[in-house]
Design a protein around this motif. Structure first.
Motif, mmCIF file in Angstrom:
data_model
loop_
_atom_site.group_PDB
_atom_site.id
_atom_site.type_symbol
_atom_site.label_atom_id
_atom_site.label_comp_id
_atom_site.label_asym_id
_atom_site.label_seq_id
_atom_site.Cartn_x
_atom_site.Cartn_y
_atom_site.Cartn_z
ATOM 1 N N SER A 44 0.900 -1.234 -0.086
ATOM 2 C CA SER A 44 0.053 0.022 0.031
ATOM 3 C C SER A 44 0.847 1.290 0.064
ATOM 4 C CB SER A 44 -0.826 0.001 1.309
ATOM 5 O OG SER A 44 -1.828 -1.130 1.147
ATOM 6 N N GLN A 86 -7.356 0.762 -0.315
ATOM 7 C CA GLN A 86 -7.692 -0.510 0.600
ATOM 8 C C GLN A 86 -8.802 -0.383 1.357
ATOM 9 O OE1 GLN A 86 -4.116 -1.680 2.574
ATOM 10 N NE2 GLN A 86 -5.009 -3.928 3.110
ATOM 11 N N ASP A 166 -6.227 -1.899 -4.841
ATOM 12 C CA ASP A 166 -5.562 -2.398 -3.493
ATOM 13 C C ASP A 166 -6.416 -3.195 -3.041
ATOM 14 O OD1 ASP A 166 -4.166 -2.813 -1.221
ATOM 15 O OD2 ASP A 166 -3.647 -0.810 -1.128
ATOM 16 N N GLU A 167 -6.192 -4.449 -2.893
ATOM 17 C CA GLU A 167 -7.136 -5.700 -2.536
ATOM 18 C C GLU A 167 -8.505 -5.417 -2.706
ATOM 19 O OE1 GLU A 167 -6.301 -6.842 1.499
ATOM 20 O OE2 GLU A 167 -4.109 -6.532 1.288
ATOM 21 N N GLY A 395 -2.949 -2.455 6.550
ATOM 22 C CA GLY A 395 -4.272 -3.098 6.567
ATOM 23 C C GLY A 395 -4.514 -4.269 7.046
#
Ligand SMILES: Nc1ncnc2c1ncn2[C@@H]1O[C@H](COP(=O)(O)OP(=O)(O)OP(=O)(O)O)[C@@H](O)[C@H]1O
Ligand SMILES: [Mg+2]
Length: 498
Positions: A44, A86, A166-167, A395
């Motif tokens: 990230s 995220q 991001d994810e 995260g």
């Protein structure tokens, strides 16, 4: 061909950590590049540097051959960079449509253009993406997964040279993942460069052309996806073997008492109120697509939501307010940790101890620190100092704080909504093992998950929900990922009758 993303020699330090150490990365237009690494590896941070949210200590970033000189989000956006971050960022009080067009319309237009026109335009975009949402709905009323799709629509509302995800699937289930994959492929075919972060390696093999692995801030591996396999990637990510152990199942004692019960609880959209009992030592999984009611039922069982009808009982007594539930030993890990579970500016130690058993410890800072250090040492949270604000954790490590809180709190009932969202594969198995240990000690565990493998690894019993109704009950030992998917998508009795 000019690279769409080119970063060279990028380093970034925070107090006590070298988040990125001399990382160089190139992504070509029209390709999907997977960025992999365990929780805290620096993924990230690299994304925040590419998208202008953070300034590197050293190194350069070029987008489409043009140097990113000013490290601001606006400067990166001007070069055509879009990001799906995220953490969720929908404006809860605005409509879905306004959220979709938030970055595409001039700020003044949001006030001057009629709500109907904004929503019509956004609806066209949602329909084109195949996202089944009403642009007029209030964004704050959507589930975490639906909000994720709103953000995906926002990220793609205008053509982009670079899209960073991001994810993106951390809170999505079956059908929604299909939507996401389709959107990623559409963008790639249109020449966009995609940087895709995920802890789910099967997604990498389904989507990505190349993969880069970060470990402790360093780039340790880079490969065309066609030339690698699952185990090889895992070894680069963790630098050790990650156990694929089949977790031992222990039989639930026949005389285990009912601890928690939902009596005639009505869920939004449901035709029939539900009766659900959870026994001491049982792991009950709730499965179902977004909007099916699994999250709502879990929140009712945890005492954080009052059901529209019926009641929830703990040990035979009606479960009262949220605080009463926590005091009675009911733990809850919500899907949106940032909004509902963490005090972001407060120390990691405090966040570990805001559970009921830790309440006293908060007033005893020395004891609090000692407990927190124990959690850190046990490797449950990767951090160098429990005194740092929880906001500075990656995260996945924030999620581990919320989970560890309830391990320290010694609860009777633990309800978890997407317990391993954003958690890396190594830590995921640790969490499974810890949940099964809790159950073995007699804790009643309720898990909502969109990950069928997770459900099959954990559950003694699975309830499958659809549109607020219970559509099937499956013995955990007999549950399979394919079987659960089939049950979630099969027609309901109402649909068959119609
Ligand atoms: N603002 C900050 N202050 C201090 N440390 C930070 C800050 N932001 C990130 N870090 C640290 O930098 C390291 C890398 O974090 P990052 O968020 O990039 O990890 P990640 O690879 O995205 O992990 P995850 O898979 O958990 O999301 C971590 O050790 C994190 O604690
Ligand atoms: Mg991250």
């Amino acid at each position: 061909m000019t690279a769409a993303i080119e970063c060279a020699g990028v380093s970034k330090g925070f107090p006590g950590v070298r988040a990125l150490d001399d990382v160089s990365l190139t992504v070509r237009p029209g390709t999907v590049h997977a960025l992999l690494g365990e929780n805290g590896a620096g993924k990230s941070t690299l994304i925040r540097i590419l998208t202008g949210a953070e300034r590197p200590d050293t190194g350069t970033v070029h987008i489409g051959g043009v140097p990113l000189r000013q490290h601001t989000p606006a400067a990166a956006r001007r070069l055509g960079v879009r990001v799906l971050p995220q953490e969720r960022h929908v404006a809860p009080d605005l409509s879905v449509g306004h959220n979709v067009l938030l970055d595409s319309l001039p700020r003044t237009a949001l006030r001057t253009v009629s709500a109907r026109r904004v929503q019509e335009r956004a609806q066209q975009h949602l329909d084109a993406l195949g996202v089944d949402l009403d642009a007029r709905a209030r964004a704050g009323d959507l589930t975490a997964a639906q909000q994720q799709l709103v953000e995906l629509a926002r990220t793609t509302a205008r053509p982009a040279a670079v899209v960073v995800l991001d994810e993106p699937t951390a809170s999505l289930a079956g059908d929604e993942v299909t939507v996401l994959f389709r959107v990623v492929r559409q963008l790639r075919d249109a020449g966009t460069a995609l940087l895709y972060i995920s802890h789910h390696l099967h997604e990498v093999f389904a989507l990505a052309d190349e993969a880069t692995v970060l470990r402790n801030g360093r780039l340790v591996h880079r490969t065309p996806v066609a030339e690698t396999d699952h185990d090889s990637l895992l070894r680069h990510i963790f630098d050790r073997d990650v156990a694929h152990v089949r977790l031992p199942r222990r039989p639930l004692p026949a005389d285990a008492p009912v601890v928690l019960a939902a009596r005639q609880v009505a869920l939004p959209g449901g035709h029939r109120p539900l009766d659900v009992e959870v026994r001491a030592g049982e792991v009950l999984a709730l499965s179902g697509p977004a909007g099916a009611g699994a999250s709502e039922l879990a929140a009712c069982l945890a005492g954080v939501r009052t059901p529209a009808g019926g009641r929830v009982e703990l040990g035979g007594a009606r479960l009262g307010s949220r605080t009463a539930a926590a005091r009675a030993g009911v733990g809850f890990v919500p899907a949106d940790r940032k909004r509902d579970a963490l005090l972001l500016e407060r120390a990691i130690a405090e966040n570990l101890l805001v559970g009921p058993a830790g309440r006293g410890a908060l007033h005893r800072p020395v004891a609090a620190r000692r407990t927190a250090w124990a959690a850190l040492r046990a490797g449950r949270v990767k951090a160098d100092d429990p005194g740092r604000p929880v906001r500075t954790l990656s995260g996945g490590n924030q999620q581990r704080v919320v989970f560890s809180r309830w391990l320290l709190a010694e609860c009777r009932v633990l309800v978890l909504d997407q317990p391993t969202a954003g958690v890396d594969v190594g830590a995921k198995f640790d969490i499974y093992a810890q949940l099964l240990d809790l159950a073995a000690e007699g804790v009643a565990v309720v898990v909502v998950s969109s990950d069928y493998e997770e459900i099959c690894a954990l559950a003694d019993r699975v309830l499958v929900l659809r549109d607020g109704d219970l559509v099937a009950e499956v013995d955990g030992a007999a549950a399979t990922p394919d079987g659960l998917f089939a049950l979630e998508t099969a027609p309901t009795p109402e649909e068959t009758a119609a």
